[in-house]
Scaffold this motif. Structure first.
Motif, PDB file in Angstrom:
ATOM      1  N   GLU A  67      -6.614  13.167  -0.524  1.00  0.00           N
ATOM      2  CA  GLU A  67      -6.570  14.468  -1.201  1.00  0.00           C
ATOM      3  C   GLU A  67      -6.580  15.646  -0.227  1.00  0.00           C
ATOM      4  N   SER A  68      -7.448  15.605   0.750  1.00  0.00           N
ATOM      5  CA  SER A  68      -7.539  16.716   1.695  1.00  0.00           C
ATOM      6  C   SER A  68      -6.520  16.614   2.825  1.00  0.00           C
ATOM      7  N   GLY A  69      -6.060  15.394   3.098  1.00  0.00           N
ATOM      8  CA  GLY A  69      -5.121  15.183   4.190  1.00  0.00           C
ATOM      9  C   GLY A  69      -5.801  15.010   5.531  1.00  0.00           C
ATOM     10  N   GLU A  70      -7.119  15.194   5.570  1.00  0.00           N
ATOM     11  CA  GLU A  70      -7.856  15.135   6.834  1.00  0.00           C
ATOM     12  C   GLU A  70      -7.912  13.732   7.423  1.00  0.00           C
ATOM     13  N   PRO A 121       0.832  -1.216   0.000  1.00  0.00           N
ATOM     14  CA  PRO A 121       0.000   0.000   0.000  1.00  0.00           C
ATOM     15  C   PRO A 121       0.863   1.260   0.000  1.00  0.00           C
ATOM     16  N   LEU A 122       0.680   2.114  -0.993  1.00  0.00           N
ATOM     17  CA  LEU A 122       1.453   3.349  -1.109  1.00  0.00           C
ATOM     18  C   LEU A 122       0.500   4.502  -0.789  1.00  0.00           C
ATOM     19  N   ILE A 123       0.605   5.053   0.427  1.00  0.00           N
ATOM     20  CA  ILE A 123      -0.313   6.077   0.916  1.00  0.00           C
ATOM     21  C   ILE A 123       0.282   7.461   0.676  1.00  0.00           C
ATOM     22  N   THR A 124      -0.485   8.357   0.041  1.00  0.00           N
ATOM     23  CA  THR A 124       0.027   9.686  -0.283  1.00  0.00           C
ATOM     24  C   THR A 124      -0.914  10.807   0.168  1.00  0.00           C
ATOM     25  N   ARG A 125      -0.346  12.005   0.268  1.00  0.00           N
ATOM     26  CA  ARG A 125      -1.087  13.233   0.539  1.00  0.00           C
ATOM     27  C   ARG A 125      -0.270  14.399  -0.034  1.00  0.00           C
ATOM     28  N   TRP A 126      -0.860  15.578  -0.131  1.00  0.00           N
ATOM     29  CA  TRP A 126      -0.135  16.757  -0.584  1.00  0.00           C
ATOM     30  C   TRP A 126       0.579  17.401   0.594  1.00  0.00           C
ATOM     31  N   LEU A 182      -9.869   5.878   4.726  1.00  0.00           N
ATOM     32  CA  LEU A 182      -8.658   5.970   3.907  1.00  0.00           C
ATOM     33  C   LEU A 182      -8.714   5.036   2.709  1.00  0.00           C
ATOM     34  N   PHE A 183      -9.085   3.778   2.934  1.00  0.00           N
ATOM     35  CA  PHE A 183      -9.034   2.790   1.861  1.00  0.00           C
ATOM     36  C   PHE A 183     -10.268   2.809   0.960  1.00  0.00           C
ATOM     37  N   GLY A 206      -2.394  25.480   5.436  1.00  0.00           N
ATOM     38  CA  GLY A 206      -3.155  24.435   4.761  1.00  0.00           C
ATOM     39  C   GLY A 206      -3.086  24.485   3.255  1.00  0.00           C
ATOM     40  N   ASN A 207      -2.254  25.368   2.710  1.00  0.00           N
ATOM     41  CA  ASN A 207      -2.122  25.469   1.255  1.00  0.00           C
ATOM     42  C   ASN A 207      -1.091  24.468   0.732  1.00  0.00           C
ATOM     43  N   LYS A 208      -1.342  23.940  -0.459  1.00  0.00           N
ATOM     44  CA  LYS A 208      -0.404  23.001  -1.070  1.00  0.00           C
ATOM     45  C   LYS A 208       0.917  23.709  -1.345  1.00  0.00           C
TER      46      LYS A 208
END
Length: 359
Positions: free
Chosen positions: A294-297, A177-182, A260-261, A188-190
């Protein structure tokens, strides 16, 4: 989990993340595009799979697909493989004097639940190239040859017969499993990379206990277990220390993992992997899947805590200078390209050596 897969463990390995200066870039079909040709395995040494994603720079396909599987000494031992030159890897290349070293680790021969008996055991009648009860013996690379009762590595000679540290004759299936976020700033800005101008992606990396290298979390798929369940289990065990949680903590953890999944995801790669544990008769295959928050939440509510085979765990910025275990940098690069995130500071995306992750 460590006991089930033998001390040296878990994850998958395939193409080398760092290549020699003389290498050149060549690509397999990206999963996220429509391949022109169906999945094929060419005995001449060129391996393409319709589910294989674009790989980074590498040398001749045969050399790169099958280099770690020829290294000595064999992991966890002092056993040396018989030397196999690159031009003799292919089974179609005649080699009458080929004499591989026979080796199966004591831990495998002891007959643990996760391992097959020896070929020839009267109570063992494996159904190769089939679903054999709860054990998946089909290969993601297609049908493999069975010779003298033993399955034959579909990529070629390794200089070693038997199973080494692998429990199953034939394919041994893993999940990564490759888990990502920005990456975001305090507001809170990218965050964007100053050179490429692209948003910076982060992924969860673990430091493996067996070799001390940073890698993607992951491990073996249990008999009868669905891939999705294996991906969740491995991530929970290695990145969230789920095995040591209380019942109440596990219940809350499950809720967050469900979120998440069930988010945006895609299969990065599936197929044969060039693992140092591979032999002529047993080899690793994996399916790597990217789950993106996507949101990181969601991940904000999942505090990272190393467990099981992982010594440490952390979020790591994605970029070409990463130095990761085996081919994991290739998987990470595929995800960065799919998500149109920062990867390289060079417009030509050339081949570069990696940089160690700071602890």
């Amino acid at each position: 989990f460590l006991a089930r897969t033998v001390t040296v463990v878990s994850l998958s390995v395939t193409f080398s993340a760092v290549t020699a200066p003389s290498s050149y870039c060549r690509y397999l079909h990206p999963l996220f595009q429509s391949p022109r040709n169906p999945a094929t395995w060419s005995p001449s040494g060129y391996w393409f799979h319709s589910n294989a994603a674009r790989m980074s720079c590498y040398k001749h396909p045969k050399e790169n697909l099958h280099s770690k599987a020829r290294t000595s000494p064999y992991p966890g031992s002092k056993v040396e493989r018989s030397e196999v030159p690159s031009d003799k890897v292919d089974w179609l290349t005649e080699w009458e004097d080929y004499s591989p070293v026979e080796y199966t680790a004591r831990s495998v021969l002891a007959g643990p639940q996760w391992a097959d008996p020896e070929i020839g055991d009267k109570k063992f009648s494996p159904k190769f190239n089939e679903q054999d009860g709860q054990v998946e013996r089909k290969s993601q690379s297609g049908k493999y040859t069975v010779e003298n009762g033993r399955p034959r590595n579909p990529v070629g000679r390794t200089g070693m017969a038997g199973r080494g540290l692998l429990g199953r004759w034939g394919p041994n299936h893993a999940a990564d499993p490759l888990i990502t976020r920005w990456k975001r700033d305090s507001s809170g800005n990218k965050m964007t990379h100053p050179v490429s101008g692209k948003n910076i992606l982060q992924f969860i990396a673990i430091k493996r206990k067996d070799c001390g290298e940073w890698a993607i979390p992951g491990g073996m798929v249990d008999p009868g277990e669905k891939l999705s369940a294996a991906l969740r289990r491995e991530f929970g065990e290695e990145a969230l220390n789920s095995l040591q949680k209380s019942d109440a903590e596990k219940e809350e953890l499950e809720k967050q993992l469900n979120r998440l999944f069930n988010q945006d995801h895609f299969v990065v790669y599936k197929g044969y992997v060039d693992d140092p544990r591979n032999t002529d008769n047993a080899w690793m295959e994996t399916e790597a899947v990217n789950y993106h928050d996507e949101s990181g939440e969601t991940m904000d509510n999942l505090p990272l805590e190393a467990g099981d085979d992982a010594g440490k765990v952390k979020w790591v910025d994605i970029g070409e200078k990463l130095k990761l275990y085996a081919n994991h940098a290739d998987f990470v690069r595929m995800v960065a390209e799919k998500r149109e995130a920062h990867w390289s500071e060079d417009l030509d995306h050339g081949c570069h050596g990696g940089t160690e992750i700071k602890e």
